[in-house]
Each structure stands twice: as structure tokens, then as C-alpha cells.
Scaffold this active site. Structure first.
Site, PDB file in Angstrom:
ATOM      1  N   SER A 101     -40.027  35.113  34.284  1.00 38.09           N
ATOM      2  CA  SER A 101     -40.310  35.796  35.754  1.00 38.09           C
ATOM      3  C   SER A 101     -39.719  37.037  35.904  1.00 38.09           C
ATOM      4  O   SER A 101     -39.984  38.028  35.377  1.00 38.09           O
ATOM      5  CB  SER A 101     -39.731  34.461  36.522  1.00 38.09           C
ATOM      6  OG  SER A 101     -39.776  34.764  38.004  1.00 38.09           O
ATOM      7  N   HIS A 126     -45.479  36.006  35.371  1.00 39.76           N
ATOM      8  CA  HIS A 126     -46.345  35.361  36.497  1.00 39.76           C
ATOM      9  C   HIS A 126     -46.198  36.033  37.638  1.00 39.76           C
ATOM     10  O   HIS A 126     -45.283  36.785  37.905  1.00 39.76           O
ATOM     11  CB  HIS A 126     -45.945  33.831  36.661  1.00 39.76           C
ATOM     12  CG  HIS A 126     -44.652  33.459  36.967  1.00 39.76           C
ATOM     13  ND1 HIS A 126     -43.994  32.079  37.134  1.00 39.76           N
ATOM     14  CD2 HIS A 126     -43.401  34.361  37.639  1.00 39.76           C
ATOM     15  CE1 HIS A 126     -43.055  32.026  37.710  1.00 39.76           C
ATOM     16  NE2 HIS A 126     -42.447  33.466  37.845  1.00 39.76           N
TER      17      HIS A 126
END
Length: 209
Positions: A101, A126
Site C-alpha cells: 500500500s 492497490h
């Protein structure tokens, strides 16, 4: 049982006796920084201060940011990324363990050609998510619009840093994409994968400090 922060001896030039300081302070003096937990505002502010403080001392010495983080707050991660782009010394990023992330976002933000991962590290990219699920409809709509703007910003940065087309990054970040170190290299999040036998490996920076 927690062991606390280890302390190591440190002797200033000209002093006969060493003093004991925590290991992070010792490594910070050598421009070795650590993102080893979830990203939040407090951690971001600490890292930014440490990057800015030696900015005018010796511009020829790189900083080394070791990343082992599951991600965290989006704006905190973006602030770290922005600070890395504006300090004068190059910031080398090294993935040890997991960069997921916002951890991978910071990892990709290192100086191009100087972003490294250890052989068994993992990287995950993501899109940013929202934790706001309750409230009035108008508030939810406004937040959804803000999330889309942030997502667009992050997607553009990944595309710029990896060299991938914007549409490819946009499609890939629709879901959690985990990669090995070699796959992250192919994708463009990092540059070389560290070689265990190299005398100039990322870990050697720690042992030489």
C-alpha cells in the site's frame, strides 16, 4: 516481553568516552532511516524532519530509507513521498520484508536506479480505500469524490515512477497486487534486486555505520 529500543555506544570526535544512545539515533546520524511500521502522521513527521535536518550539511551523501511497512494513512504516505522529492541528497529506498500500500508508494518514490529490494521481499500495490461508511449522503458523496481525486494522484505517480502506461496501473490497482522482488523490478517499482554476495549490498550500509 518487549525488550525496548536497543542502545549502542557512540563516541563523538574528540571525546574519549562513548555514550550510549538508542540504535535508531545512531543510524540516523549515518542517514539511515527506517519505515518499519504502519504509516501515520506522527511517523511521517518524524521521517520528514530527519530528512530535512541534514539537507544543507553534505549534499553529496545519500540517505537510505529502509521500508518494511503494511501501509497506512494515505496523506501521511504522500507527505513522505513529497519530502523525498524535494530534499537535495538522493534518497535510496530499500525494501526489507513487505512494502504494501503506502509502503510501496514510498518505496517507488526513491531515486530512480536507487530503489532496491532484498531477494525475498514482497511488494503490494492497490488503490486507496475509504474508511468512512456512515453519515449523511452528501458527506459520503463528497468523500467519494475526494477518494477518486487521491486515487488519480497516486495512479499518476505510480505510472511516472514505474514507466507503465496510466491505464495499466489503473487496472492493476483495482485489486491488491502482490509481487516478488523480481516481479517488482519488472513492474518498475524497484530497480535492482539486492545480491547476497555483493560487498555494496543495502545491509552492508548498516554494518559499516
Amino acid at each position: 516481553m518487549p525488550i525496548g529500543v536497543p542502545k549502542v555506544p557512540f563516541r563523538l570526535p574528540g571525546d574519549e568516552d562513548a555514550v550510549w544512545i538508542d540504535v535508531y539515533n545512531r543510524l540516523f546520524r549515518e542517514r539511515l532511516l527506517f519505515l518499519g511500521q504502519q504509516v501515520d502522521d506522527e511517523l511521517a513527521n518524524q521521517l520528514i524532519c530527519i530528512m530535512i535536518y541534514p539537507n544543507g550539511e553534505d549534499d553529496s551523501r545519500d540517505m537510505y530509507l529502509y521500508v518494511n511497512s503494511p501501509g497506512g494513512a494515505v496523506f501521511a504516505g504522500i507527505s513522505i513521498y513529497d519530502a523525498m522529492q524535494f530534499v537535495v541528497p538522493d534518497v535510496q529506498t530499500i525494501c526489507i520484508g513487505l512494502a504494501a500500500s503506502m509502503g510501496s508508494f514510498v518505496l517507488a518514490g526513491g531515486e530512480i536506479t536507487k530503489r532496491i529490494a532484498l531477494p525475498h521481499a514482497r511488494v503490494m500495490i492497490h488503490q486507496p480505500a475509504s474508511s468512512y461508511y456512515e453519515g449523511q449522503v452528501g458527506e459520503c458523496i463528497m468523500e467519494a469524490e475526494e477518494v477518486l481525486k487521491i486515487r488519480d494522484c497516486i495512479t499518476k505517480v505510480y505510472a511516472q515512477r514505474t514507466g507503465k502506461p496510466l491505464w495499466v496501473v489503473s487496472e492493476d490497482t483495482e485489486r491488491d497486487v502482490f509481487t516478488s522482488a523480481e516481479e517488482a523490478k519488472v513492474y518498475g517499482v524497484i530497480d535492482p534486486v539486492a545480491v547476497e554476495t555483493s560487498s555494496n549490498s543495502p545491509i552492508s550500509k548498516l554494518t559499516k555505520s
